[in-house]
Design an enzyme around this catalytic site. Structure first.
Site, PDB file in Angstrom:
ATOM      1  N   LYS A 176       3.047   1.746   3.281  1.00  0.00           N
ATOM      2  CA  LYS A 176       1.642   2.025   2.954  1.00  0.00           C
ATOM      3  C   LYS A 176       0.785   2.099   4.213  1.00  0.00           C
ATOM      4  CE  LYS A 176       1.182  -1.407  -0.034  1.00  0.00           C
ATOM      5  NZ  LYS A 176       2.529  -1.944  -0.311  1.00  0.00           N
TER       6      LYS A 176
ATOM      7  N   ARG B  13      10.571  -5.401  -8.285  1.00  0.00           N
ATOM      8  CA  ARG B  13      11.003  -6.582  -7.530  1.00  0.00           C
ATOM      9  C   ARG B  13      10.409  -7.859  -8.113  1.00  0.00           C
ATOM     10  NH1 ARG B  13       8.562  -5.478  -2.247  1.00  0.00           N
ATOM     11  NH2 ARG B  13       9.258  -7.577  -1.735  1.00  0.00           N
TER      12      ARG B  13
ATOM     13  N   ASP C  62       6.701   2.895  -3.557  1.00  0.00           N
ATOM     14  CA  ASP C  62       6.540   1.459  -3.329  1.00  0.00           C
ATOM     15  C   ASP C  62       5.866   0.787  -4.516  1.00  0.00           C
ATOM     16  OD1 ASP C  62       6.443  -1.031  -1.673  1.00  0.00           O
ATOM     17  OD2 ASP C  62       4.303  -0.698  -1.935  1.00  0.00           O
TER      18      ASP C  62
ATOM     19  N   SER D 187       7.898  -2.304   2.166  1.00  0.00           N
ATOM     20  CA  SER D 187       6.772  -2.195   1.238  1.00  0.00           C
ATOM     21  C   SER D 187       5.444  -2.181   1.990  1.00  0.00           C
ATOM     22  CB  SER D 187       6.809  -3.355   0.246  1.00  0.00           C
ATOM     23  OG  SER D 187       5.652  -3.375  -0.566  1.00  0.00           O
TER      24      SER D 187
ATOM     25  N   HIS E 108      -3.237  -6.239   8.572  1.00  0.00           N
ATOM     26  CA  HIS E 108      -2.654  -6.595   7.277  1.00  0.00           C
ATOM     27  C   HIS E 108      -2.255  -8.058   7.298  1.00  0.00           C
ATOM     28  CE1 HIS E 108      -0.465  -6.292   3.497  1.00  0.00           C
ATOM     29  NE2 HIS E 108       0.449  -7.066   4.059  1.00  0.00           N
TER      30      HIS E 108
END
Length: 428
Positions: free
Chosen positions: A191, A172, A165, A187, A86
């Site tokens: 996931k 947000r 989320d 967040s 990620h």
């Protein structure tokens, strides 16, 4: 049965600096997902967290509650280990495209559930959708089939993964609570943990074009996410990487796909190759294959073969010409010298204004828009030489993009010190 609380009491507890109990966290995430806690109440909670922070125990429980708001994917039926990556987002960050097939070439499955761009940072799905026919949305079974076949998949995350989320992320964005390490980390990790991967490597960007501008803050975010993954049974590590200047020589959707294919063909810019190789080594080490010769797999065509299989399996045509902008504009050097600075944020925003990005979720993007770089910091340039070429399908966008680039680069007589590596640190 879950204990019931009053939302005002839970908000007040956090507002006054208290540590939320596991029961309070479970309740407020569940009630917010169901709609029993209002948007204005969750906005107040997000601001209380932004101002007062969270403990490691709170962050872990908040993550678990968001995971439990939806489904978990299960890859236990696969005959190979899974590893994922990620990135926190940057400018010219096309690394996922060559990385997934490169790691898959060593019989490690890569379930790369990706997103779309917002603002100056590009989205992986937007890039790949410039390939004719390519399809981002897959069912859970199709994802498993891809991992059992080509060994890698890059696709949209299903709506069933951490739906809490999705709601909180949108909130947000409009309540000035995006820049909050507990909320960023929960967040991302909710996931990724729900995705079900065995191991995860985080690419935490640092610099003007990144979400985290400061190295110490980026290190804190990386440590928080590594701890979260470890606490939830996912082998997790992080690389902190430089995003003060764009990655590679292209910024924009089709342009970045073209450059990614060059990397898979054994070429491409040195910084893109370096980061792809470093992340592949980190992922393969986590998957139990520390001795894999990743450079060889780029040069001998194994990674390219996996890329082609993956694109075809998602209905894309890897041989189809990529779309090209009908309008271009060159930005030229005003003097002789060395390019000493090329600001990632300026280039990213200019690319966005050319049509490569979106201001709000759901807007269309241009596959052809973006910026092609002809020089990077350290390169010698001469007056009148093109520094970059702007691409767009709507030439009226050039003016605003050029305004953004004013002051975004420097040319001087002294050659700058060479950057040692795009990788600044490692957290494990």
């Amino acid at each position: 049965m879950m204990k019931t609380f009053d939302a005002v009491d839970v908000i007040r507890h956090k507002r006054d600096g208290g540590e939320l109990t596991p029961e309070e966290i479970d309740w407020i995430i569940d009630a917010y997902t169901r709609g029993d806690v209002g948007e204005e109440q969750m906005a107040a909670m997000a601001m209380a967290i932004f101002l007062n922070g969270m403990t490691r125990a709170e962050i872990g429980r908040w993550t678990l509650a968001m995971i439990n708001s939806g489904e978990r994917m299960d890859f236990s039926s696969l005959p190979r280990r899974t590893a994922d990556k990620h990135s926190t987002g940057g400018v010219g960050d096309k690394i996922t495209l060559p990385l997934a097939p490169l790691v898959a070439a060593f019989d490690v499955a890569v379930p790369q559930l990706s997103g779309r761009g917002l603002g100056h940072t590009g989205g992986t799905l937007d890039k790949l959708e410039s390939i004719p026919g390519w399809r981002a949305n897959l069912s859970n079974q199709e994802v498993v089939d891809m991992l059992a076949g080509p060994g890698c998949v890059i696709c949209a995350a299903g709506s069933g993964l951490a739906p809490a989320d999705k709601k909180l992320y949108a909130l947000r964005d409009i309540t000035s609570t995006v820049d909050c390490i507990p909320l960023i980390s929960t967040s991302i990790m909710s996931k990724k943990i729900a995705e079900g991967t065995d191991s995860l490597v985080l690419d935490v960007k640092v610099g003007s074009g990144a979400f985290m501008k400061d190295l110490d803050k980026a290190r804190e975010l990386a440590r928080t996410m590594v701890d979260l993954g470890t606490d939830h049974g996912v082998k997790t590590s992080a690389l902190l990487t430089d995003m003060s200047t764009p990655l590679g020589l292209t910024v924009g959707n089709a342009l970045e796909v073209r450059e990614s294919v060059e990397v898979l063909a054994g070429g491409g810019p040195a910084d893109v190759v370096e980061l792809t190789v470093e992340l592949a080594r980190e992922m393969l080490t986590a998957a139990g294959k520390p001795d894999a010769d990743v450079e060889a797999a780029l040069k001998d065509g194994r990674a390219m073969d996996r890329w082609r299989e993956m694109i075809i399996a998602q209905d894309g045509d890897p041989d189809a010409p990529l779309p090209v902008a009908k309008d271009t504009h060159d930005v030229v050097a005003e003097r002789d010298g060395y390019l000493t600075r090329l600001d990632a944020l300026s280039v990213g925003v200019a690319s966005w204004r050319l049509g490569a990005g979106r201001a709000r979720a759901g807007e269309d993007v241009q596959a052809v828009a973006g910026i092609e770089l002809h020089a990077k910091p350290g390169d010698k340039v001469v007056k009148g030489q093109p520094l970059m070429t702007l691409h767009t399908a709507t030439p009226e966008r050039f003016e605003r993009a050029l305004q953004t680039l004013e002051g975004g680069y420097d040319i001087s007589d002294e050659k700058p010190a060479e950057r040692a590596s795009v990788v600044l640190d490692r957290i494990s």
